[in-house]
Design a protein around this motif. Structure first.
Motif, PDB file in Angstrom:
ATOM      1  N   GLY A 371       0.784  -1.228   0.000  1.00  0.00           N
ATOM      2  CA  GLY A 371       0.000   0.000   0.000  1.00  0.00           C
ATOM      3  C   GLY A 371       0.816   1.279   0.000  1.00  0.00           C
ATOM      4  N   GLU A 372       2.155   1.167  -0.189  1.00  0.00           N
ATOM      5  CA  GLU A 372       3.022   2.338  -0.085  1.00  0.00           C
ATOM      6  C   GLU A 372       3.093   3.163  -1.367  1.00  0.00           C
ATOM      7  N   HIS A 373       2.859   2.555  -2.507  1.00  0.00           N
ATOM      8  CA  HIS A 373       2.900   3.191  -3.835  1.00  0.00           C
ATOM      9  C   HIS A 373       4.154   4.068  -4.003  1.00  0.00           C
ATOM     10  N   VAL A 374       5.282   3.433  -3.935  1.00  0.00           N
ATOM     11  CA  VAL A 374       6.566   4.095  -4.190  1.00  0.00           C
ATOM     12  C   VAL A 374       6.753   4.206  -5.701  1.00  0.00           C
ATOM     13  N   ASN A 440       8.515   9.230   0.994  1.00  0.00           N
ATOM     14  CA  ASN A 440       7.238   8.515   0.882  1.00  0.00           C
ATOM     15  C   ASN A 440       6.723   8.229   2.295  1.00  0.00           C
ATOM     16  N   THR A 441       5.709   8.991   2.701  1.00  0.00           N
ATOM     17  CA  THR A 441       5.222   8.884   4.077  1.00  0.00           C
ATOM     18  C   THR A 441       4.585   7.528   4.353  1.00  0.00           C
ATOM     19  N   TYR A 442       3.988   6.906   3.311  1.00  0.00           N
ATOM     20  CA  TYR A 442       3.358   5.602   3.516  1.00  0.00           C
ATOM     21  C   TYR A 442       4.425   4.540   3.823  1.00  0.00           C
ATOM     22  N   TYR A 443       5.531   4.598   3.090  1.00  0.00           N
ATOM     23  CA  TYR A 443       6.640   3.686   3.358  1.00  0.00           C
ATOM     24  C   TYR A 443       7.193   3.922   4.765  1.00  0.00           C
ATOM     25  N   ASP A 444       7.319   5.178   5.138  1.00  0.00           N
ATOM     26  CA  ASP A 444       7.803   5.513   6.471  1.00  0.00           C
ATOM     27  C   ASP A 444       6.883   4.938   7.551  1.00  0.00           C
ATOM     28  N   ASP A 445       5.577   5.059   7.327  1.00  0.00           N
ATOM     29  CA  ASP A 445       4.610   4.525   8.299  1.00  0.00           C
ATOM     30  C   ASP A 445       4.734   3.003   8.430  1.00  0.00           C
ATOM     31  N   LEU A 446       4.974   2.326   7.302  1.00  0.00           N
ATOM     32  CA  LEU A 446       5.095   0.862   7.330  1.00  0.00           C
ATOM     33  C   LEU A 446       6.340   0.413   8.099  1.00  0.00           C
ATOM     34  N   SER A 448       7.866   2.352  10.488  1.00  0.00           N
ATOM     35  CA  SER A 448       7.638   2.760  11.882  1.00  0.00           C
ATOM     36  C   SER A 448       6.682   1.810  12.596  1.00  0.00           C
ATOM     37  N   GLY A 449       5.689   1.291  11.847  1.00  0.00           N
ATOM     38  CA  GLY A 449       4.688   0.421  12.445  1.00  0.00           C
ATOM     39  C   GLY A 449       5.079  -1.040  12.471  1.00  0.00           C
ATOM     40  N   ASN A 450       6.336  -1.326  12.134  1.00  0.00           N
ATOM     41  CA  ASN A 450       6.843  -2.704  12.124  1.00  0.00           C
ATOM     42  C   ASN A 450       6.018  -3.624  11.210  1.00  0.00           C
ATOM     43  N   ILE A 451       5.537  -3.045  10.117  1.00  0.00           N
ATOM     44  CA  ILE A 451       4.887  -3.849   9.075  1.00  0.00           C
ATOM     45  C   ILE A 451       5.959  -4.341   8.106  1.00  0.00           C
ATOM     46  N   LEU A 452       6.928  -3.465   7.818  1.00  0.00           N
ATOM     47  CA  LEU A 452       8.084  -3.802   6.983  1.00  0.00           C
ATOM     48  C   LEU A 452       9.359  -3.620   7.783  1.00  0.00           C
ATOM     49  N   GLN A 453      10.375  -4.384   7.436  1.00  0.00           N
ATOM     50  CA  GLN A 453      11.711  -4.093   7.948  1.00  0.00           C
ATOM     51  C   GLN A 453      12.423  -3.204   6.926  1.00  0.00           C
ATOM     52  N   PRO A 454      13.484  -2.518   7.325  1.00  0.00           N
ATOM     53  CA  PRO A 454      14.210  -1.672   6.362  1.00  0.00           C
ATOM     54  C   PRO A 454      14.660  -2.469   5.136  1.00  0.00           C
ATOM     55  N   LEU A 455      14.875  -1.741   4.070  1.00  0.00           N
ATOM     56  CA  LEU A 455      15.217  -2.373   2.794  1.00  0.00           C
ATOM     57  C   LEU A 455      16.459  -3.244   2.892  1.00  0.00           C
ATOM     58  N   GLN A 456      16.546  -4.218   2.001  1.00  0.00           N
ATOM     59  CA  GLN A 456      17.713  -5.088   1.882  1.00  0.00           C
ATOM     60  C   GLN A 456      18.344  -4.875   0.506  1.00  0.00           C
ATOM     61  N   ASN A 486       6.022  -4.391  -8.979  1.00  0.00           N
ATOM     62  CA  ASN A 486       5.113  -4.741  -7.894  1.00  0.00           C
ATOM     63  C   ASN A 486       5.049  -6.256  -7.710  1.00  0.00           C
ATOM     64  N   ASP A 487       5.949  -6.939  -8.408  1.00  0.00           N
ATOM     65  CA  ASP A 487       6.053  -8.393  -8.282  1.00  0.00           C
ATOM     66  C   ASP A 487       7.533  -8.767  -8.387  1.00  0.00           C
ATOM     67  N   ARG A 488       7.829 -10.056  -8.460  1.00  0.00           N
ATOM     68  CA  ARG A 488       9.222 -10.493  -8.451  1.00  0.00           C
ATOM     69  C   ARG A 488       9.628 -11.195  -9.749  1.00  0.00           C
ATOM     70  N   LYS A 489       8.923 -10.890 -10.838  1.00  0.00           N
ATOM     71  CA  LYS A 489       9.247 -11.554 -12.109  1.00  0.00           C
ATOM     72  C   LYS A 489      10.669 -11.221 -12.556  1.00  0.00           C
ATOM     73  N   ILE A 490      11.028  -9.950 -12.512  1.00  0.00           N
ATOM     74  CA  ILE A 490      12.387  -9.550 -12.892  1.00  0.00           C
ATOM     75  C   ILE A 490      13.366  -9.899 -11.771  1.00  0.00           C
ATOM     76  N   ALA A 491      12.954  -9.657 -10.525  1.00  0.00           N
ATOM     77  CA  ALA A 491      13.827  -9.917  -9.381  1.00  0.00           C
ATOM     78  C   ALA A 491      14.319 -11.362  -9.354  1.00  0.00           C
ATOM     79  N   ASP A 492      13.410 -12.297  -9.601  1.00  0.00           N
ATOM     80  CA  ASP A 492      13.799 -13.711  -9.538  1.00  0.00           C
ATOM     81  C   ASP A 492      14.805 -14.081 -10.631  1.00  0.00           C
ATOM     82  N   LEU A 493      14.738 -13.372 -11.758  1.00  0.00           N
ATOM     83  CA  LEU A 493      15.703 -13.622 -12.835  1.00  0.00           C
ATOM     84  C   LEU A 493      17.049 -12.937 -12.558  1.00  0.00           C
TER      85      LEU A 493
END
Length: 499
Positions: A371-374, A440-446, A448-456, A486-493
């Motif tokens: 829901g962050e829409h980066v 991106n305030t939505y990413y920041d909220d995620l 801060s709210g321990n919904i996401l961990q920091p990027l890897q 918004n998916d991992r099609k490229i990431a997995d390759l």
């Protein structure tokens, strides 16, 4: 003497051209409506015009009430009829060209270019050069050789309509005064194998007096690296008179540090915003970011607030309605028969006198698994700010969500190919995450709210993105690898290229 005359004439033409463009820069709204109504009048008897009651359109509001926003899939039935040689479908007569592009959802796309639309593709590029000459009071580059890294100019025919990549089509319309100094040769330009083509371009240009080079940043970098590998020198040492690079297709800023390193000396950069659907904007002020929106070049523009894009009652704004520093999906109506067409680009205005824009992303290229829409502009600005803090250099990157990690919270995974790796990767990672949270305030909220961990960060080996593009048949031309998904099609390759 001949070169002196060429430079003198170029300066006179350029200054006259810039004077003639002042009106559209200062009073675009009225001209835009006049442009739209002229399109409606011209196309009134076409199949599309009859189906959408063009006869009773008298205003922008009438147009918006009758003609919905479309994408390629919506217009495809009309284009298929045009491909079979049928006339008066989206525009009067038949197209002069089809610009063939690679679509991710629609297969190959055939974008019509009318005989009225084609001159504006050339005029946009020409105007960018004239503005540069006039602003700098310098036309020295006309003395030397010029190269355009582009697709093959060899065209096929679809029911008598010449068809090919836009850059290949444009090659047939280069003005005579530039043709004599233009490289590479026809035989090299029509080569389809991009790696072999770049090798041949290197061989043809390495001993020439190159003064202007044009192409999208990833392929300029590939060309420059091959030259440096052969000569052991930076580009300005190989081409001491190189004055100007004209680039477009992707945001230049993330490539700036890498390009400056390869160049090894001062070269002026002019950024442009062309596409198969039209030539939209170019840089006319070299002291600041932003591209001048061409409001008199055969295109009527609408802008949908990004947060409303795709919704049934999304607002359709015109130039008089837009707000600065807000993201809009770009909607086009053109004199080639594209009606309220969503090109897929996202822009934001940074000025209105005249109207200047930044390309901030793609409507389909974002990361929003949580829901962050980066969007692209945010990640590219975060990268830029982070690199200002670290002696590091990035060649290319791709961002994808990791929704189901083996352990711990979900996160954003960045696949990065470094030209120069940061000494402290953990500090670099933390700074990059912090910079994205600021944008991106939505990413920041995620976070801060321990919904996401920091990027890897997953570090990729050298030339990983070139190898990936080659494996997908996307090496060369105008092919661009999305920086966000918004998916991992490229990431997995990409994982097979990790260090």
């Amino acid at each position: 003497m001949l070169n002196f005359l060429k430079k003198k004439i170029a300066l006179i033409w350029a200054k006259k051209h810039v004077r003639n463009t002042e009106e559209f820069k200062q009073n675009p709204q009225k001209k835009q409506e006049e442009l739209l109504l002229s399109f409606i009048d011209t196309a009134g008897k076409t199949l599309f015009g009859r189906e959408h009651d063009f006869e009773n359109i008298r205003s922008i509001e009438d147009f918006q009430a009758r003609v919905p926003i479309s994408d390629y899939e919506d217009l495809k039935p009309y284009i298929e009829r045009m491909k079979k040689g049928q006339a008066n479908i989206l525009w009067t007569g038949t197209p002069e060209y089809f610009a063939k592009t690679s679509g991710t959802t629609s297969g190959s796309k055939y974008i019509p270019i009318s005989k009225e639309g084609m001159p504006y593709q050339i005029a946009g590029a020409q105007s960018a050069l004239f503005h540069y000459i006039a602003r700098k009071n310098n036309a020295d580059f006309v003395e030397g050789k010029m190269i355009f890294l582009q697709g093959s100019p060899e065209l096929e025919e679809v029911y008598g309509i010449k068809t090919g990549r836009l850059s290949g089509i444009v090659a047939h319309h280069i003005p005579n005064y530039l043709q004599k100094n233009r490289l590479p040769s026809w035989e090299t330009n029509i080569m389809e194998d991009w790696e072999a083509k770049v090798d041949k371009i290197v061989a043809e240009t390495e001993k020439e007096n190159m003064t202007l080079i044009s192409g999208i940043p990833p392929w300029l970098i590939m060309y420059f690296e091959k030259l440096i590998e052969r000569h052991g020198k930076k580009i300005k040492q190989i081409f001491p008179n190189l004055q100007l690079i004209v680039t477009g297709g992707v945001n230049y800023e993330p490539y700036r540090d890498k390009m400056e390193d390869l160049l090894g000396g001062k070269v002026d950069i002019v950024q442009t915003f062309p596409a198969s659907e039209g030539f939209f904007a170019f840089q006319d002020d070299y002291t600041r970011e932003g591209l001048l929106l061409l409001t008199n070049h055969g295109i009527f523009y609408e802008f949908v607030p990004l947060e409303e894009y795709g919704k049934p009652n999304a607002g359709r704004l015109t130039l008089k309605d837009i707000e600065l520093h807000k993201d809009y999906a770009l909607i086009l109506t053109t004199n080639s028969g594209l009606w309220a067409y969503s090109i897929g680009d996202v822009i934001r205005f940074i000025d209105t006198k005249p109207h200047r824009i930044l390309v901030s992303g793609r409507t389909k290229h974002f990361t929003s698994a949580f829901g962050e829409h980066v969007i692209a502009f945010e990640v590219e600005e975060a990268v830029k700010a982070t690199l200002e803090q670290f002696p590091a250099q990035i060649t290319e990157f791709h961002l994808a969500p990791q929704v189901n990690p083996g352990e711990g919270l979900p996160y954003h995974e960045w696949f990065i190919e470094f030209e120069k790796t940061p000494q402290d990767m953990e500090s670099f990672r933390n700074e990059l995450d912090e910079q994205l949270r600021k944008r991106n305030t939505y990413y920041d909220d995620l976070i801060s709210g321990n919904i996401l961990q920091p990027l890897q960060i997953t570090q990729l080996k050298k030339n990983a993105f070139q190898e990936y593009a080659k494996s997908q048949g996307k090496l060369g031309g105008q092919n661009k690898i999305p920086r966000l998904a918004n998916d991992r099609k490229i990431a997995d390759l990409l994982k097979i290229y990790k260090i």
